[in-house]
Motif scaffolding. Structure first.
Motif, PDB file in Angstrom:
ATOM      1  N   LEU A   1       0.814  -1.209   0.000  1.00  0.00           N
ATOM      2  CA  LEU A   1       0.000   0.000   0.000  1.00  0.00           C
ATOM      3  C   LEU A   1       0.850   1.262   0.000  1.00  0.00           C
ATOM      4  O   LEU A   1       0.474   2.272  -0.597  1.00  0.00           O
ATOM      5  CB  LEU A   1      -0.924   0.023   1.228  1.00  0.00           C
ATOM      6  N   ARG A   2       2.000   1.201   0.649  1.00  0.00           N
ATOM      7  CA  ARG A   2       2.849   2.403   0.707  1.00  0.00           C
ATOM      8  C   ARG A   2       3.437   2.738  -0.651  1.00  0.00           C
ATOM      9  O   ARG A   2       4.024   3.802  -0.815  1.00  0.00           O
ATOM     10  CB  ARG A   2       3.942   2.205   1.753  1.00  0.00           C
ATOM     11  N   ARG A   3       3.282   1.851  -1.621  1.00  0.00           N
ATOM     12  CA  ARG A   3       3.768   2.102  -2.980  1.00  0.00           C
ATOM     13  C   ARG A   3       2.626   2.329  -3.967  1.00  0.00           C
ATOM     14  O   ARG A   3       2.811   2.258  -5.174  1.00  0.00           O
ATOM     15  CB  ARG A   3       4.643   0.931  -3.442  1.00  0.00           C
ATOM     16  N   MET A   4       1.443   2.617  -3.444  1.00  0.00           N
ATOM     17  CA  MET A   4       0.273   2.820  -4.297  1.00  0.00           C
ATOM     18  C   MET A   4      -0.025   4.282  -4.569  1.00  0.00           C
ATOM     19  O   MET A   4      -1.077   4.626  -5.111  1.00  0.00           O
ATOM     20  CB  MET A   4      -0.954   2.167  -3.643  1.00  0.00           C
ATOM     21  N   GLY A   5       0.887   5.161  -4.208  1.00  0.00           N
ATOM     22  CA  GLY A   5       0.653   6.591  -4.413  1.00  0.00           C
ATOM     23  C   GLY A   5       0.603   6.984  -5.875  1.00  0.00           C
ATOM     24  O   GLY A   5      -0.037   7.969  -6.247  1.00  0.00           O
ATOM     25  N   GLU A   6       1.257   6.221  -6.720  1.00  0.00           N
ATOM     26  CA  GLU A   6       1.311   6.542  -8.148  1.00  0.00           C
ATOM     27  C   GLU A   6       0.453   5.554  -8.940  1.00  0.00           C
ATOM     28  O   GLU A   6       0.576   4.344  -8.783  1.00  0.00           O
ATOM     29  CB  GLU A   6       2.754   6.459  -8.661  1.00  0.00           C
ATOM     30  N   GLU A   7      -0.428   6.082  -9.777  1.00  0.00           N
ATOM     31  CA  GLU A   7      -1.202   5.246 -10.699  1.00  0.00           C
ATOM     32  C   GLU A   7      -0.643   5.470 -12.098  1.00  0.00           C
ATOM     33  O   GLU A   7      -0.809   6.526 -12.694  1.00  0.00           O
ATOM     34  CB  GLU A   7      -2.681   5.627 -10.650  1.00  0.00           C
ATOM     35  N   ARG A   8       0.044   4.468 -12.630  1.00  0.00           N
ATOM     36  CA  ARG A   8       0.709   4.615 -13.925  1.00  0.00           C
ATOM     37  C   ARG A   8      -0.281   4.452 -15.067  1.00  0.00           C
ATOM     38  O   ARG A   8      -1.229   3.682 -14.954  1.00  0.00           O
ATOM     39  CB  ARG A   8       1.843   3.598 -14.028  1.00  0.00           C
TER      40      ARG A   8
END
Length: 222
Positions: free
Chosen positions: A100-107
């Motif tokens: 979850l801590r790496r879900m800030g970016e939606e590519r």
């Protein structure tokens, strides 16, 4: 099966599930139950047919899945997790929480499926007020639809539409899932394109699982 050749439980586990796509196949079978090959491939955008076949063969040989012929009218092979395979669920959930801590970016090229929208609230949120009356939230993200049902202190989810939801949340996956899992707050989700119709106070009924995202804001933003 390739091996790290180490007398270590982590290495032994990775001997079995450490290859690319393997844990995502396990994710699909955990979320959807017994699946046809075509169902699995549809839920794993980007995987080559021959690679999926190879991974399923490896999982079968390792005793993590079974292959059964479904009766008519389906008349095809169904893949399902064994007890040993289902025992991976806590590890998959833990990886999901850590991720979850790496879900800030939606590519732009990120694929998205409705059943992913459905499992995140069930795995990563809890009911904040077990004594409150039942509530239903309709989620819509990139055209995919899922429903959250909060009742009796439990959070249940499913793919599809609700007849009369108390709240409808509509927006890009980053906004919808980010809000529900506590990655972002309501103000930021709104900036990213989230819209809400209905009783926004229903959001108070959900709380991210403790420890999912260190330092993250409340899911509700209140």
């Amino acid at each position: 099966m390739r091996s790290y050749g180490q007398y270590c439980s982590i290495a032994r586990a990775l001997d079995v599930v450490g290859d690319r796509w393997t844990l995502l196949i396990v994710r699909e079978l955990l979320l959807r139950g017994a699946c046809r090959f075509t169902d699995l491939k549809a839920g794993l955008p980007g995987i080559a047919t021959n690679l999926l076949s190879a991974r399923l063969k490896e999982l079968d040989e390792a005793g993590l899945i079974t292959r059964e012929d479904a009766p008519p009218p389906v008349a095809t092979v169904l893949y399902a997790l064994t007890e040993d395979g289902r025992a991976l669920e806590p590890a998959v959930r833990a990886l999901g929480r850590w991720g979850l801590r790496r879900m800030g970016e939606e590519r732009p090229d990120d694929a998205f499926r409705a059943h992913w929208l459905a499992y995140a609230p069930a795995w990563f949120t809890t009911a904040a007020d077990p004594e409150a009356p039942a509530a239903v939230i309709q989620l819509v993200a990139s055209g995919e639809e899922a429903v959250i049902e909060i009742d009796g202190g439990e959070v249940r989810t499913r793919v599809g539409r609700a007849a009369s939801p108390d709240l409808v949340l509509d927006g890009p996956p980053r906004a919808v899932l980010g809000l529900l899992t506590g990655v972002i707050d309501l103000a930021r989700a709104t900036e990213l394109g989230l819209s809400g119709q209905g009783d926004m106070d229903v959001l108070r009924r959900l709380r991210p699982v403790e420890g999912d995202v260190p330092g993250a804001p409340s899911a509700t933003g209140f």
